[in-house]
Design an enzyme around this catalytic site. Structure first.
Site, mmCIF file in Angstrom:
data_model
loop_
_atom_site.group_PDB
_atom_site.id
_atom_site.type_symbol
_atom_site.label_atom_id
_atom_site.label_comp_id
_atom_site.label_asym_id
_atom_site.label_seq_id
_atom_site.Cartn_x
_atom_site.Cartn_y
_atom_site.Cartn_z
ATOM 1 N N HIS A 1 -4.770 -9.327 3.418
ATOM 2 C CA HIS A 1 -3.825 -9.667 4.297
ATOM 3 C C HIS A 1 -4.168 -9.831 5.823
ATOM 4 O O HIS A 1 -3.654 -10.787 6.514
ATOM 5 C CB HIS A 1 -2.787 -8.426 4.302
ATOM 6 N N ARG A 2 -5.228 -9.104 6.278
ATOM 7 C CA ARG A 2 -5.873 -9.303 7.535
ATOM 8 C C ARG A 2 -6.487 -10.705 7.730
ATOM 9 O O ARG A 2 -6.451 -11.436 8.889
ATOM 10 C CB ARG A 2 -6.966 -8.318 7.880
ATOM 11 N N ASP B 1 0.846 -1.215 -0.111
ATOM 12 C CA ASP B 1 0.215 -0.086 0.011
ATOM 13 C C ASP B 1 0.847 1.309 0.004
ATOM 14 O O ASP B 1 0.728 2.335 -0.833
ATOM 15 C CB ASP B 1 -0.878 -0.050 1.145
ATOM 16 N N GLU C 1 -10.896 -4.995 1.432
ATOM 17 C CA GLU C 1 -9.972 -5.704 0.652
ATOM 18 C C GLU C 1 -11.089 -6.852 -0.042
ATOM 19 O O GLU C 1 -10.743 -6.947 -1.213
ATOM 20 C CB GLU C 1 -8.884 -6.231 1.047
ATOM 21 N N LYS D 1 0.702 -6.294 2.055
ATOM 22 C CA LYS D 1 -0.036 -5.154 1.923
ATOM 23 C C LYS D 1 0.336 -4.361 2.926
ATOM 24 O O LYS D 1 0.351 -3.226 2.921
ATOM 25 C CB LYS D 1 -1.411 -5.689 1.781
ATOM 26 N N ASP E 1 -10.511 -2.820 11.893
ATOM 27 C CA ASP E 1 -9.622 -3.585 11.406
ATOM 28 C C ASP E 1 -9.511 -4.506 12.316
ATOM 29 O O ASP E 1 -9.244 -5.609 12.166
ATOM 30 C CB ASP E 1 -8.490 -2.815 10.742
ATOM 31 N N ASN F 1 -4.660 -1.932 -4.674
ATOM 32 C CA ASN F 1 -6.050 -2.084 -3.840
ATOM 33 C C ASN F 1 -5.871 -1.219 -2.496
ATOM 34 O O ASN F 1 -6.326 -1.513 -1.433
ATOM 35 C CB ASN F 1 -6.063 -3.400 -3.336
#
Ligand code: DC
Length: 649
Positions: free
Chosen positions: A393-394, A52, A347, A418, A319, A95
């Site tokens: 990613h999370r 990012d 995402e 990311k 998040d 993204n």
């Protein structure tokens, strides 16, 4: 960077230690933009290096901003004083939502001809509320695809700053942040009024704090109105230190809570600008022991042992709330996360993705438009196909936590790049995995007997990996698939319906412990074991045997491939003559006829095939002890392995 298709995480016994966090993504991308727009040069320390932030840096460079890496990982940004020198550009932003939204606003108010696009998912993430707000100021923005979504075309326009701009904040706070960051470019006093509820408010606080650091103080009038004063202009503070990423911290704090701890993260704490540090409170509410200093947080297991299920409004920690859903797998009851509608436009659709993947582990999951409830299963199950990460990613980081209960395969782990490319390396540093004694050696060396006895002595699990290849050969034979049909046998291997219960080995429910020992099947096993696709199909199946409190595994590639991190590695062998005699005795005892010269011949051929094949050939790995049992009794060999393993326990 990890570019393999999956990463297999062994079950964890515990987790403790310290983790230095990477820089905050939210702070990094804001600082990059502000430093670019400011008057003067800015040196940025601990800037996050990730997909990012790379997209943001590339875009700024394309717009004519000079960004130079310095020694020690810092960056110098030469500010352009409010006006990007390049007036025509085609920007690809991947993204990166933070980059896309804030650049849209800055470019629309700055004047010029620009195209902004991203990956397919970025084009499904809404931006209409921001575009509507910018149009109120006279900005010329066109949708190049679907209305309300990227890609966008921005044209030069007469900006009528001043007055009041209304903006919605209930889909993403990044719209308000993007607008606020861009307004000082107009130099005119402008008031921003929020329409409806603002979600993820702490991210707007980061925006305001960073703007202040670059000399622009936004006046707040209640919670819904923000005034950017006349004459505002960004001035470089010269040096900026980026704090650690609080969302990244959440995985390690949760790991400390479920893995005993104490696990400490350095880089964020009480003084943090980021709302996600409040994740620590949520974890404490679940019963975890949490302590916090100015720039660190530490978490450990609850006094009572188990986490409590909770019900929580997650609006302020969207998040990090995902991490709660994963930690909920280890709670004593259901956990309900509310007010998480924004998950749907991230995402991936995170509510849908979390639901699918948590269910694969056996959890009961209920979900609505803006909520999710996770009820942990009595026993976690590990899906043989792995956890899919949905290019998010999370998700990858969240599901690493499942390894506290079960070995887990995470597909496409590189998506962590990311925000945290080193995630799995840091994870491995603090995780204590279930120990393995890997015993490799040629056929009939006695390693099976030794391995089983070592396992019994320690009370550990035992894996006879040769039996899995033998079962595959038998199953292929029964299905009429030739042993050299790689794709056919690999399919059989992937779907192998095998059970190991005590001393019994079953194929589709039928006892086959003796059937797989026939010489014909031995030869078949050796053939199918030479096929790379078959070995791939059986890899995770073998790794699933690594369960607490420990595993003794025997085979050919236990130390070199399957358990390459095995704490104790042994290469067990004996002369061909002695091995032929042992195999002869074994067969005769089972009532199977045999002949020593033929067995010797067969062993030599198999040794050759097993050690010369291209994939996972039999050989002594570097860290392995050599155990030649030609002149040793079983008891002596077992005693030696136990001594070696004690040295590392
Ligand atoms: O150990 P065993 O004789 O039961 O093994 C049967 C066959 O399977 C042997 O020819 C080698 C192969 N094998 C393998 O390639 N890798 C393993 N980890 C275990 C066995």
């Amino acid at each position: 960077m990890n570019t393999s298709k999956f990463i297999d995480l062994p079950e964890l016994l515990s987790a403790r230690g310290n983790v230095r966090l990477p820089g905050s993504k939210s702070v990094s991308n804001r600082v990059l933009l502000l430093a670019a727009l400011a008057d003067g040069n800015t040196v940025i320390h601990d800037l996050l290096e990730s997909d990012d932030t790379a997209r943001m840096r590339e875009a700024l460079c394309q717009l004519g901003v000079e960004i130079t890496p310095l020694d020690g990982g810092a960056w110098r940004v030469k500010g352009v004083g409010g006006v990007f020198p390049v007036k025509r550009a085609n920007l690809f932003l991947g993204n990166a939502g933070t980059a896309f939204r804030s650049l849209t606003a800055a470019l629309a108010l700055g004047g010029g001809d620009y195209r902004l696009s991203g990956v397919a998912r970025m084009h499904e993430r809404p931006i209409g509320d921001l575009v509507d707000a910018l149009r109120q100021l006279g900005a010329e923005i066109a949708y190049l695809g679907e209305d309300g979504y990227p890609p966008l075309a921005i044209c030069p326009a007469a900006i009528r700053a001043g007055g009041v701009v209304r903006i919605r904040g209930d889909v993403s706070s990044q719209f308000l942040s993007g607008l606020l960051l861009a307004l000082p470019l107009t130099g005119v006093e402008t008031a921003v009024e929020l329409v409806g509820e603002l979600i993820s408010r702490p991210y707007v606080e980061i925006t305001l704090a960073m703007m202040a650091r670059f000399g622009v103080r936004v006046e707040r009038q209640g919670g819904q109105r923000f005034v950017v004063p006349a004459g505002s202009a960004y001035r470089s503070p010269e040096i900026v230190q980026v704090e650690g990423d609080a969302s990244s911290a959440s995985y390690f704090l949760a790991l400390g809570a479920i893995g005993g701890g104490p696990l400490r993260v350095d880089g964020v704490g009480e003084n943090s600008l980021q709302g996600d540090v409040r994740f620590a409170d949520a974890l404490a509410q679940m019963g975890a022991r949490v302590t916090m200093g100015p720039d660190w947080i530490e978490a450990g297991a609850p006094e009572s042992g188990a986490l409590r299920g909770i019900e929580l409004d997650c609006n302020a920690i969207p998040d990090a709330a995902m991490t709660l859903a994963a930690a909920a797998l280890f709670a004593d009851g259901p956990t309900t996360l509310k007010n998480i509608a924004s998950w749907r436009v991230k995402e991936t659709d995170r509510i849908a993705a979390m639901t699918t993947e948590l269910r694969k582990l056996g959890a009961t999951v209920e979900a609505g438009e803006d909520w999710l409830r996770v009820t942990p299963p009595a026993v976690l199950v590990s899906p043989p196909q792995g956890i899919d990460t949905h290019d998010d990613h999370r998700l990858a980081m969240c599901f690493s936590l499942a390894a506290r209960g079960v070995p887990v395969r995470i597909n496409d782990p590189a998506c962590v790049g990311k925000t945290f490319s080193e995630y799995f390396a840091r994870f491995a540093e603090v995780a204590r995995t279930v120990p393995v004694i890997a015993i490799d050696g040629p056929s009939a060396s006695g390693k099976g007997t030794v391995a089983a006895q070592v396992a019994a002595a320690l009370g550990w699990h035992y894996l006879d990996s040769g039996a899995i290849y033998r079962l595959t050969a038998l199953a292929a034979q029964r299905a009429g698939i030739a042993w050299d049909d790689e794709a056919g046998v690999a399919k059989i291997a992937a779907e192998l319906n095998a059970q190991f219960v005590g001393d019994s080995i079953r194929l589709a429910g039928e006892e086959v412990g003796d059937a797989i020992r026939y010489e014909a099947i031995s030869a078949g096993a050796s053939r199918v074991a030479a096929l790379p696709e078959v070995r791939r199909a059986l890899l995770f199946r073998q790794r699933l045997f690594r369960r607490a409190p420990g595993l003794v595994a025997d085979g050919r590639d236990m130390a070199s491939v399957v358990f390459s991190d095995a704490q104790t590695q042994v290469f067990l062998t004996a002369s061909v003559e002695v091995r032929a005699q042992r195999r002869y005795k074994q067969l005769i005892e089972k009532g199977i006829t045999a002949n020593i010269p033929l067995l010797s011949q067969d062993l030599r051929e198999r040794d050759l095939r097993d050690s010369q094949r291209g994939t996972a050939p039999l050989r002594q790995s570097e860290g392995a002890y050599l155990l030649d049992t030609t002149n040793l009794s079983i008891a002596q060999a077992v005693a030696l392995v136990l001594t070696w393993s004690k040295a590392v326990r």
